[in-house]
Motif scaffolding. Structure first.
Motif, PDB file in Angstrom:
ATOM      1  N   ARG A   4      33.051  31.994  46.164  1.00 38.14           N
ATOM      2  CA  ARG A   4      31.919  31.438  45.331  1.00 38.14           C
ATOM      3  C   ARG A   4      32.504  29.994  45.186  1.00 38.14           C
ATOM      4  O   ARG A   4      33.664  29.711  44.802  1.00 38.14           O
ATOM      5  CB  ARG A   4      31.766  32.083  44.261  1.00 38.14           C
ATOM      6  CG  ARG A   4      30.998  33.476  44.237  1.00 38.14           C
ATOM      7  CD  ARG A   4      30.686  34.204  42.985  1.00 38.14           C
ATOM      8  NE  ARG A   4      30.484  35.473  43.174  1.00 38.14           N
ATOM      9  CZ  ARG A   4      29.419  35.988  43.101  1.00 38.14           C
ATOM     10  NH1 ARG A   4      28.131  35.111  42.769  1.00 38.14           N
ATOM     11  NH2 ARG A   4      28.828  37.084  42.961  1.00 38.14           N
ATOM     12  N   THR A   6      32.643  27.446  42.487  1.00 42.15           N
ATOM     13  CA  THR A   6      32.609  27.266  40.920  1.00 42.15           C
ATOM     14  C   THR A   6      33.137  26.286  40.460  1.00 42.15           C
ATOM     15  O   THR A   6      33.990  25.395  40.893  1.00 42.15           O
ATOM     16  CB  THR A   6      33.322  28.675  40.239  1.00 42.15           C
ATOM     17  OG1 THR A   6      34.375  28.425  40.896  1.00 42.15           O
ATOM     18  CG2 THR A   6      32.654  29.864  40.605  1.00 42.15           C
ATOM     19  N   VAL A   9      36.065  27.599  36.707  1.00 38.51           N
ATOM     20  CA  VAL A   9      37.207  28.528  37.046  1.00 38.51           C
ATOM     21  C   VAL A   9      37.291  29.103  38.693  1.00 38.51           C
ATOM     22  O   VAL A   9      36.108  29.263  38.870  1.00 38.51           O
ATOM     23  CB  VAL A   9      37.334  29.747  36.059  1.00 38.51           C
ATOM     24  CG1 VAL A   9      38.446  30.653  36.541  1.00 38.51           C
ATOM     25  CG2 VAL A   9      37.404  29.469  34.812  1.00 38.51           C
ATOM     26  N   ALA A  10      38.337  28.614  39.192  1.00 42.06           N
ATOM     27  CA  ALA A  10      38.400  29.095  40.416  1.00 42.06           C
ATOM     28  C   ALA A  10      38.951  30.634  40.393  1.00 42.06           C
ATOM     29  O   ALA A  10      39.916  30.990  39.815  1.00 42.06           O
ATOM     30  CB  ALA A  10      39.419  28.346  41.279  1.00 42.06           C
ATOM     31  N   SER A  11      38.439  31.560  41.214  1.00 45.40           N
ATOM     32  CA  SER A  11      38.871  32.703  41.390  1.00 45.40           C
ATOM     33  C   SER A  11      40.258  32.876  41.904  1.00 45.40           C
ATOM     34  O   SER A  11      40.749  32.049  42.841  1.00 45.40           O
ATOM     35  CB  SER A  11      37.949  33.412  42.415  1.00 45.40           C
ATOM     36  OG  SER A  11      38.358  34.967  42.485  1.00 45.40           O
ATOM     37  N   TRP A  15      42.692  38.620  41.632  1.00 45.08           N
ATOM     38  CA  TRP A  15      41.577  39.052  40.842  1.00 45.08           C
ATOM     39  C   TRP A  15      40.915  40.243  41.704  1.00 45.08           C
ATOM     40  O   TRP A  15      41.081  39.884  42.882  1.00 45.08           O
ATOM     41  CB  TRP A  15      40.747  38.064  40.503  1.00 45.08           C
ATOM     42  CG  TRP A  15      41.235  37.309  39.276  1.00 45.08           C
ATOM     43  CD1 TRP A  15      42.126  37.389  38.731  1.00 45.08           C
ATOM     44  CD2 TRP A  15      40.466  36.000  38.789  1.00 45.08           C
ATOM     45  NE1 TRP A  15      42.461  36.253  37.562  1.00 45.08           N
ATOM     46  CE2 TRP A  15      41.290  35.812  37.716  1.00 45.08           C
ATOM     47  CE3 TRP A  15      39.363  35.613  38.903  1.00 45.08           C
ATOM     48  CZ2 TRP A  15      41.033  34.641  37.049  1.00 45.08           C
ATOM     49  CZ3 TRP A  15      38.922  34.506  38.247  1.00 45.08           C
ATOM     50  CH2 TRP A  15      39.802  34.126  37.077  1.00 45.08           C
ATOM     51  N   GLU A 100      39.861  33.200  31.521  1.00 50.69           N
ATOM     52  CA  GLU A 100      39.594  32.670  32.860  1.00 50.69           C
ATOM     53  C   GLU A 100      38.409  33.445  33.571  1.00 50.69           C
ATOM     54  O   GLU A 100      37.401  33.091  34.072  1.00 50.69           O
ATOM     55  CB  GLU A 100      40.459  32.189  33.745  1.00 50.69           C
ATOM     56  CG  GLU A 100      41.320  30.840  33.176  1.00 50.69           C
ATOM     57  CD  GLU A 100      42.558  30.546  34.170  1.00 50.69           C
ATOM     58  OE1 GLU A 100      42.488  30.896  35.119  1.00 50.69           O
ATOM     59  OE2 GLU A 100      43.500  29.917  33.602  1.00 50.69           O
ATOM     60  N   ARG A 101      38.962  34.623  33.684  1.00 52.16           N
ATOM     61  CA  ARG A 101      38.203  35.762  34.417  1.00 52.16           C
ATOM     62  C   ARG A 101      36.800  35.999  33.751  1.00 52.16           C
ATOM     63  O   ARG A 101      35.835  36.262  34.393  1.00 52.16           O
ATOM     64  CB  ARG A 101      39.073  37.005  34.516  1.00 52.16           C
ATOM     65  CG  ARG A 101      38.544  37.771  35.814  1.00 52.16           C
ATOM     66  CD  ARG A 101      39.776  38.733  36.179  1.00 52.16           C
ATOM     67  NE  ARG A 101      39.557  40.114  35.398  1.00 52.16           N
ATOM     68  CZ  ARG A 101      40.600  41.072  35.546  1.00 52.16           C
ATOM     69  NH1 ARG A 101      41.772  40.678  36.167  1.00 52.16           N
ATOM     70  NH2 ARG A 101      40.387  42.097  35.083  1.00 52.16           N
ATOM     71  N   TYR A 104      34.710  32.923  34.413  1.00 52.35           N
ATOM     72  CA  TYR A 104      34.235  33.119  36.134  1.00 52.35           C
ATOM     73  C   TYR A 104      33.010  34.160  36.179  1.00 52.35           C
ATOM     74  O   TYR A 104      32.191  33.681  36.936  1.00 52.35           O
ATOM     75  CB  TYR A 104      35.409  33.582  36.759  1.00 52.35           C
ATOM     76  CG  TYR A 104      35.228  33.940  38.313  1.00 52.35           C
ATOM     77  CD1 TYR A 104      35.133  32.720  39.210  1.00 52.35           C
ATOM     78  CD2 TYR A 104      34.790  35.137  38.857  1.00 52.35           C
ATOM     79  CE1 TYR A 104      34.738  33.018  40.501  1.00 52.35           C
ATOM     80  CE2 TYR A 104      34.737  35.144  40.183  1.00 52.35           C
ATOM     81  CZ  TYR A 104      34.628  34.187  40.983  1.00 52.35           C
ATOM     82  OH  TYR A 104      34.372  34.299  42.461  1.00 52.35           O
ATOM     83  N   SER A 105      33.146  35.220  35.548  1.00 54.41           N
ATOM     84  CA  SER A 105      32.110  36.041  35.469  1.00 54.41           C
ATOM     85  C   SER A 105      30.754  35.711  34.768  1.00 54.41           C
ATOM     86  O   SER A 105      29.691  35.852  35.417  1.00 54.41           O
ATOM     87  CB  SER A 105      32.477  37.550  34.622  1.00 54.41           C
ATOM     88  OG  SER A 105      31.570  38.279  34.680  1.00 54.41           O
ATOM     89  N   GLU A 107      30.178  32.457  35.010  1.00 56.94           N
ATOM     90  CA  GLU A 107      29.454  31.375  35.748  1.00 56.94           C
ATOM     91  C   GLU A 107      29.185  31.862  37.072  1.00 56.94           C
ATOM     92  O   GLU A 107      28.098  31.161  37.667  1.00 56.94           O
ATOM     93  CB  GLU A 107      30.869  30.412  36.065  1.00 56.94           C
ATOM     94  CG  GLU A 107      30.583  29.466  36.934  1.00 56.94           C
ATOM     95  CD  GLU A 107      31.640  28.339  37.319  1.00 56.94           C
ATOM     96  OE1 GLU A 107      31.496  27.430  37.860  1.00 56.94           O
ATOM     97  OE2 GLU A 107      32.715  28.500  36.906  1.00 56.94           O
ATOM     98  N   CYS A 108      29.557  32.895  37.574  1.00 56.73           N
ATOM     99  CA  CYS A 108      29.120  33.726  38.938  1.00 56.73           C
ATOM    100  C   CYS A 108      27.488  33.942  38.307  1.00 56.73           C
ATOM    101  O   CYS A 108      26.815  34.057  39.227  1.00 56.73           O
ATOM    102  CB  CYS A 108      29.765  34.812  39.176  1.00 56.73           C
ATOM    103  SG  CYS A 108      31.161  34.374  40.129  1.00 56.73           S
TER     104      CYS A 108
END
Length: 123
Positions: A4, A6, A9-11, A15, A100-101, A104-105, A107-108
């Motif tokens: 994705r 983003t 935050v970058a995955s 993860w 961060e995770r 990310y969640s 943001e997705c």
């Protein structure tokens, strides 16, 4: 797998794969000047995980929160709660990664019309 794009935050490679998260963002209303208001919504499955999360918090046993994250690696509240516990035990690197995770969640799950850049400069 699909990567994705983003902003926040970058995955990271370590993860788990971000499958269907159960979070979505819906457009609530649009006001004059094209200002959009959004809200996060939980799927039925996410609401069930949320109940387990609240029970885990009430149990005062951090292993119960870890178990939720192991099963649902992008559950926002569990990630933030575990991040707080890591911060208390001075594992700041892990605390930061868990935040961060969770970002990310979130943001997705952004709505296509949600513009994070506009929000940063006007929120």
């Amino acid at each position: 797998g699909h990567v994705r794009t983003t902003w926040l935050v970058a995955s990271k490679d370590n993860w788990p794969q971000a499958a269907k998260l159960g979070l979505s963002m819906s457009l609530q209303e649009t006001k004059s000047g094209g200002i959009h208001y959004f809200a996060y919504e939980h799927s039925h499955n996410y609401r069930q995980i949320q109940v387990k999360f609240l029970e885990a918090v009430e149990s005062l046993n951090p292993d119960n929160i870890v178990a939720i994250i192991n099963e649902h690696p992008f559950h926002v509240d569990a990630l933030i709660q575990l991040s707080e516990l890591c911060k208390l035990s001075e594992d700041l690197a892990m605390a930061a990664e868990l935040v961060e995770r969770s970002l990310y969640s979130l943001e997705c799950s952004f709505h296509p019309l949600f513009n994070v850049v506009v929000c940063f400069f006007s929120c």
